[in-house]
Design a protein around this motif. Structure first.
Motif, PDB file in Angstrom:
ATOM      1  N   LEU A   1     -10.669   0.504   1.956  1.00 16.83           N
ATOM      2  CA  LEU A   1      -9.881  -0.599   2.521  1.00 16.83           C
ATOM      3  C   LEU A   1     -10.722  -1.705   3.146  1.00 16.83           C
ATOM      4  O   LEU A   1     -10.244  -2.821   3.330  1.00 16.83           O
ATOM      5  CB  LEU A   1      -8.909  -0.050   3.572  1.00 16.83           C
TER       6      LEU A   1
ATOM      7  N   PHE B   1      -6.676  -6.826   6.314  1.00 14.41           N
ATOM      8  CA  PHE B   1      -5.250  -6.958   6.003  1.00 14.41           C
ATOM      9  C   PHE B   1      -4.513  -7.549   7.215  1.00 14.41           C
ATOM     10  O   PHE B   1      -3.808  -6.844   7.935  1.00 14.41           O
ATOM     11  CB  PHE B   1      -4.658  -5.588   5.638  1.00 14.41           C
TER      12      PHE B   1
ATOM     13  N   PRO C   1      -1.934  -1.966   5.611  1.00 17.72           N
ATOM     14  CA  PRO C   1      -2.026  -1.766   4.161  1.00 17.72           C
ATOM     15  C   PRO C   1      -1.218  -0.553   3.725  1.00 17.72           C
ATOM     16  O   PRO C   1      -1.128   0.449   4.439  1.00 17.72           O
ATOM     17  CB  PRO C   1      -3.520  -1.553   3.924  1.00 17.72           C
TER      18      PRO C   1
ATOM     19  N   CYS D   1      -2.562   2.931   8.713  1.00 20.11           N
ATOM     20  CA  CYS D   1      -1.993   2.453   7.450  1.00 20.11           C
ATOM     21  C   CYS D   1      -0.521   2.857   7.319  1.00 20.11           C
ATOM     22  O   CYS D   1      -0.030   3.726   8.036  1.00 20.11           O
ATOM     23  CB  CYS D   1      -2.771   3.033   6.271  1.00 20.11           C
TER      24      CYS D   1
ATOM     25  N   ASP E   1      -1.724  -1.204  -1.797  1.00 18.72           N
ATOM     26  CA  ASP E   1      -3.082  -1.719  -1.563  1.00 18.72           C
ATOM     27  C   ASP E   1      -4.161  -0.747  -1.991  1.00 18.72           C
ATOM     28  O   ASP E   1      -5.243  -1.147  -2.426  1.00 18.72           O
ATOM     29  CB  ASP E   1      -3.254  -2.040  -0.072  1.00 18.72           C
TER      30      ASP E   1
ATOM     31  N   LYS F   1      -2.074  -3.066  -6.533  1.00 23.16           N
ATOM     32  CA  LYS F   1      -2.247  -4.512  -6.531  1.00 23.16           C
ATOM     33  C   LYS F   1      -3.460  -4.905  -7.378  1.00 23.16           C
ATOM     34  O   LYS F   1      -4.380  -4.100  -7.565  1.00 23.16           O
ATOM     35  CB  LYS F   1      -2.433  -5.014  -5.094  1.00 23.16           C
TER      36      LYS F   1
ATOM     37  N   GLY G   1      -6.495  -4.142  -5.690  1.00 23.70           N
ATOM     38  CA  GLY G   1      -6.464  -2.837  -5.031  1.00 23.70           C
ATOM     39  C   GLY G   1      -7.527  -1.891  -5.564  1.00 23.70           C
ATOM     40  O   GLY G   1      -8.092  -2.094  -6.645  1.00 23.70           O
TER      41      GLY G   1
END
Length: 914
Positions: free
Chosen positions: A53, A98, A103, A124, A499, A584, A587
């Motif tokens: 992430l 984010f 996310p 998250c 994500d 995504k 992602g």
């Protein structure tokens, strides 16, 4: 598109050390919430999630490595001040990436919940999808209830757990009488029994694997069998101290029981009972059981004491059986009219690596896995769990009661797991193995029955204690997760909405999850099944869309294997396509996988690439304990490969193999160099090379040769294995890559798999990567030995003592064609003579073969093998011989230099021996 941290760097060494440390942690760990198989460590899940992430340039490289190493430790959680500070820093870095909201992280094969739990811990929005109903309940209890209800939940589980124990104790105490001198009975030692098939005997054979009760330094106790010919049975005495020492000196070996691999011997007449006879008796319901001994304690910290079972113990058991029979005549408390005792069929078809017992032992339904007293205890606890849930609902609300009731139902499963007739006594640790000590249901000829009313192992008290500790730790303030019961091949998310996908998919044929989880499903259906109608609609767990390779489910044999493989590949392909759809465009997907079989990897990689995902980085994290009961031999893979994947760009086109092969070789060797420095060895090393290779290969929709033929994933993995083999040989010895083929095969096999036998396919691929054929290695060189579906690599003694395997060397000795002798042949001959005390023949062999140079490759091979084998117990004979001969290298060479090559012909054996 910016690189994420996982595509740039990971502190692999630190993560590996912490993952192994975590495997030994029990108190407060979610692994003790409920049995689930092949869980990845929490710290690995945390590292994968965080690193997927956060952008790689969010912090300098050294700082990132240090921060992640500190963040990914067991002690780091919201209940710890230092841990909370580290987690807040991690959450801040994720929010920086984010800024518009937490996310969305998805695990479509969520299993025991490690990944979604760690995603929650990092702030998250965590989504868990699971096909198996038992795992679904575990997920609800891991990522929803603790976060929703907080510390109150832990207190109420303790309070109501104690209430259930009080009610159950009132009904059960008469069936668990105190031991001698008022001591608490910790366990009852039982033996399965069968009648001797000898018509002139017919005695009862107690089926014991061994007779040890305690086998610790400074403490020994054992059952001593006394054949009673008059009564046609075997009596026992408990021996310890000097009495035991005297018996052992007199020839008694407590390690030698009466049964091995289902073949038994009668101690009364000395006859045998074959496995076919024992299975037939079991199917006919004539496999009995006998209470033999008690394990007792005076209290916590007072150790274990051992006694023969008394008449009152046998009476208590008989009365428990009578009480169970009486209960069966009354309406059960379970929903939907389910019978008191599970009568659902036990269809244990098993899967590749871990085979379970089957109906041939009489395990036709799930109630057969328990003796009558165990069943009485389970139905009694289960009945009061339902009553507790009803009372909680009346006091609070149904949803909260559902949560508390679920944990109490898990306590019933805890007692079942430690209270079946498959639990055997471990004399080394003086505890008993739980039913699922391995990833299979294994037969226990002599078994240990726990006392659920005690405060010791296998008790209800212990179950509630474990649950409370988990809830206290996990009742933090981070958000609640979301669990869904459905297949990963049909996700309910919108396209391009996730994500990150972090997942640990089923490992090919490693664990038959559905078959094993039926053991718990039948009890959960009784205790809380009506609270989860979406999960308990079927008699047993659904299996049709389970993504495992289970040939027996498709009829077995080669046809069953092929159908099972296609079934797995179809489901994995559909699941990865769904992952691709919901991810995504920018992602990252992280796929964790561990399996030593390249066939398993071929299936996984093929599914991944066909879905449009390809690895951008891969890391090997050592996650398995060295002493794990289901990890055996040096060939066991102990590392989990983390592959960071991206969506393949549209229009990636075709890659031409002759153009990308140079990049492939460079990339793989570069990563192998890194993994070698990180300490990866053996089977792990071969597996670690797969990710980097697929990263190059997967950037294209297809890779073709100049003639237009497609390079398959199998072709790629063959290339990877060859590259890894050549690299390893170079590192093991400067010139080992240049020695003859049989020697290369022998050295590399020993380095990667020790003394372990390999499945034919795996042995064949290893040999081919070094330019050899298995058939040739067996027939022409006598190096390997086929054993059905497996292949063995005998050490020097086993090889040269074998009439067939030693024949090629015998022919060379007779003909004097020394140039035909491979280096491993010569080394085995030298070790053979050395261990027989024939030093002059060792020197003669060196002279005949021209091995007088200290730098000759013969000595390099010997040194490399010694380094590889000296820590391998199964190869102690060969490593001992090497360790004795190598220090004499210089004097042996001197003796060889003065020895005439015209001396008498060498032979394996003297004529009188032949």
């Amino acid at each position: 598109m910016k690189k994420r941290l996982i595509e740039h760097a990971l502190p692999v060494r630190e993560l590996s050390a912490e993952a192994q440390r975590e495997k030994a942690i029990r108190h407060g760990h979610i692994s003790t919430l409920h049995v689930w198989w092949a869980r990845r460590p929490l710290v690995t899940a945390r590292a994968a999630t965080f690193a997927a992430l956060v952008d790689a340039d969010a912090m300098d490289d050294i700082g990132f490595q240090k921060f992640l190493a500190h963040l990914c430790q067991w002690e780091v959680h919201d209940g710890n001040p230092v841990g909370r500070h580290l987690l807040e820093q991690a959450r801040a870095l994720i929010r920086q990436r984010f800024p518009d909201g937490a996310p969305k992280v998805l695990d479509p094969f969520a299993g025991g919940g490690s990944i979604p739990l760690e995603a929650l811990r990092l702030g998250c929005e965590a989504h868990a999808v699971e096909y198996n109903p038992v795992a679904y309940l575990i997920l609800r209890a891991t990522i929803e209830y603790p976060q929703r209800y907080g510390s109150k939940l832990a207190e109420d589980v303790r309070r109501w757990g104690e209430w259930v124990l009080e009610q159950a104790r009132e009904e059960l105490r008469e069936f668990y009488p105190p031991g001698p001198n008022g001591e608490t009975v910790v366990a009852y030692i039982w033996s399965r029994t069968v009648r001797c098939p000898n018509p002139n005997c017919g005695a009862e054979i107690p089926l014991f694997r061994q007779f040890w009760l305690a086998r610790k330094s400074g403490k020994g106790a054992a059952l001593f069998p006394v054949p009673n010919r008059e009564q046609g049975r075997v009596d026992f005495r408990v021996l310890s101290g000097r009495d035991l020492e005297t018996a052992i000196k007199g020839g008694f070996d407590p390690a030698q029981g009466t049964v091995s691999r289902a073949n038994a011997r009668c101690l009364v007449c000395g006859g045998g009972a074959q496995d076919t006879y024992i299975r037939a008796e079991a199917r006919a319901g004539r496999l009995g059981h006998r209470l033999v001994a008690l394990v007792t304690t005076r209290g916590k910290g007072q150790g274990r004491n051992y006694h023969l079972a008394r008449p009152e113990d046998e009476t208590a058991f008989a009365e428990a059986a009578q009480r169970l029979d009486a209960l069966k005549q009354t309406p059960s408390p379970w929903p939907n009219g389910l019978p008191w005792v599970p009568e659902e069929p036990a269809r244990l078809v098993g899967a590749g690596q871990q085979q379970s017992i089957d109906a041939s032992y009489g395990f036709l339904d799930w109630g057969k896995f328990f003796n009558p007293r165990q069943l009485l205890a389970l139905v009694t606890f289960g009945k009061w769990v339902r009553e507790a849930t009803r009372r909680i609902a009346a006091e609070t609300d149904p949803e909260y009661a559902k949560a508390v009731g679920t944990y109490l139902a898990f306590a019933v499963d805890f007692v079942a797991n430690r209270g079946s007739i498959l639990c055997f006594w471990d004399a080394q640790k003086e505890v008993f193995y739980q039913t699922f000590a391995t990833h299979a249901l294994k037969m226990a000829w002599d078994y240990a029955e726990s006392n659920p009313l005690s405060t010791s192992i296998g008790s209800w008290h212990n179950a509630i204690m474990w649950l409370q500790e988990i809830l206290v730790r996990e009742s933090g303030t981070y958000a609640e997760g979301r669990s869904s019961l459905r297949s990963a091949s049909s996700l309910h998310f919108e396209g391009s909405s996730v994500d990150a996908v972090i997942t640990d998919p089923p490992y090919y044929d490693n664990v038959p999850y559905a078959d094993l989880s039926d053991f718990f499903y039948v009890w959960l259906k009784r205790t809380v099944g009506d609270l989860y109608p979406e999960a308990f609609r079927t008699e047993l767990t659904p299996k049709g869309e389970e993504a495992v390779v289970n040939p027996a489910r498709f009829g077995g044999g080669k046809k069953g294997e092929e159908v099972a493989r296609r079934h797995y590949e179809r489901l994995m392909g559909e699941s990865f396509r769904e992952m691709h759809r919901v991810l995504k465009p920018d992602g990252v997907a992280v796929v964790m996988f561990t399996h030593r079989s390249t066939t398993a990897w071929e299936s996984l990689i093929g599914s991944l690439l066909s879905a449009g995902l390809y690895p951008t980085a891969s890391w090997a994290v050592h996650t398995e304990m060295e002493a794990s009961t289901h990890q055996r031999g040096k060939g066991a893979v102990r590392s989990t490969i983390l592959m960071a994947c991206r969506k393949r760009p549209a229009g990636a086109g075709v890659g031409w193999y002759h153009q990308i092969r140079g990049e492939l070789r460079h990339t793989v060797r570069e990563r192998l160099d890194y993994f070698w420095e990180m300490g990866l060895r053996g089977a792990d090393f071969f597996i670690s090379a797969i990710g980097p290779a697929v990263g190059v290969f997967g950037r294209y929709e297809q890779v073709k040769r100049p003639d237009g033929s497609v390079v398959s994933v199998g072709d790629l993995l063959d290339e990877v294995r060859t590259l890894a083999s050549d690299f390893a040989l170079e590192r093991l010895g400067r010139e080992l890559g240049l020695v003859d083929t049989p020697t290369r095969v022998y050295v590399l096999w020993r380095w990667a798999y020790g003394g372990e036998e390999l499945e034919f396919d795996e042995a064949n691929k290893l040999s081919k990567s070094l330019g050899a054929e298995l058939d040739e290695l067996e027939r022409t060189h006598g190096l390997v030995l086929g054993r059905g579906q497996t292949v063995a690599l005998p050490d020097f003694r086993a090889r040269l003592a074998h009439k067939v395997l030693s024949r090629p060397i015998q022919r060379i000795l007779e003909s004097g064609e020394w140039s035909r002798l491979s280096l491993i042949d010569a080394l085995h001959l030298a070790l053979w003579y050395w261990r027989r005390g024939e030093r002059d023949k060792v020197a003669h062999l060196l002279a005949l073969c021209g091995f007088e140079d200290e730098n000759h490759r013969f000595w390099q091979v010997a040194q490399a093998l010694y380094e590889v084998e000296r820590e391998e117990k199964s190869l102690s004979e060969e490593s001992l011989a090497l360790g004795q001969m190598l220090p004499s290298q210089r004097t042996l060479i001197q003796e060889a230099e003065v020895r005439s090559a015209q001396q008498s012909q060498l032979r394996l054996f003297d004529e009188e021996e032949e």
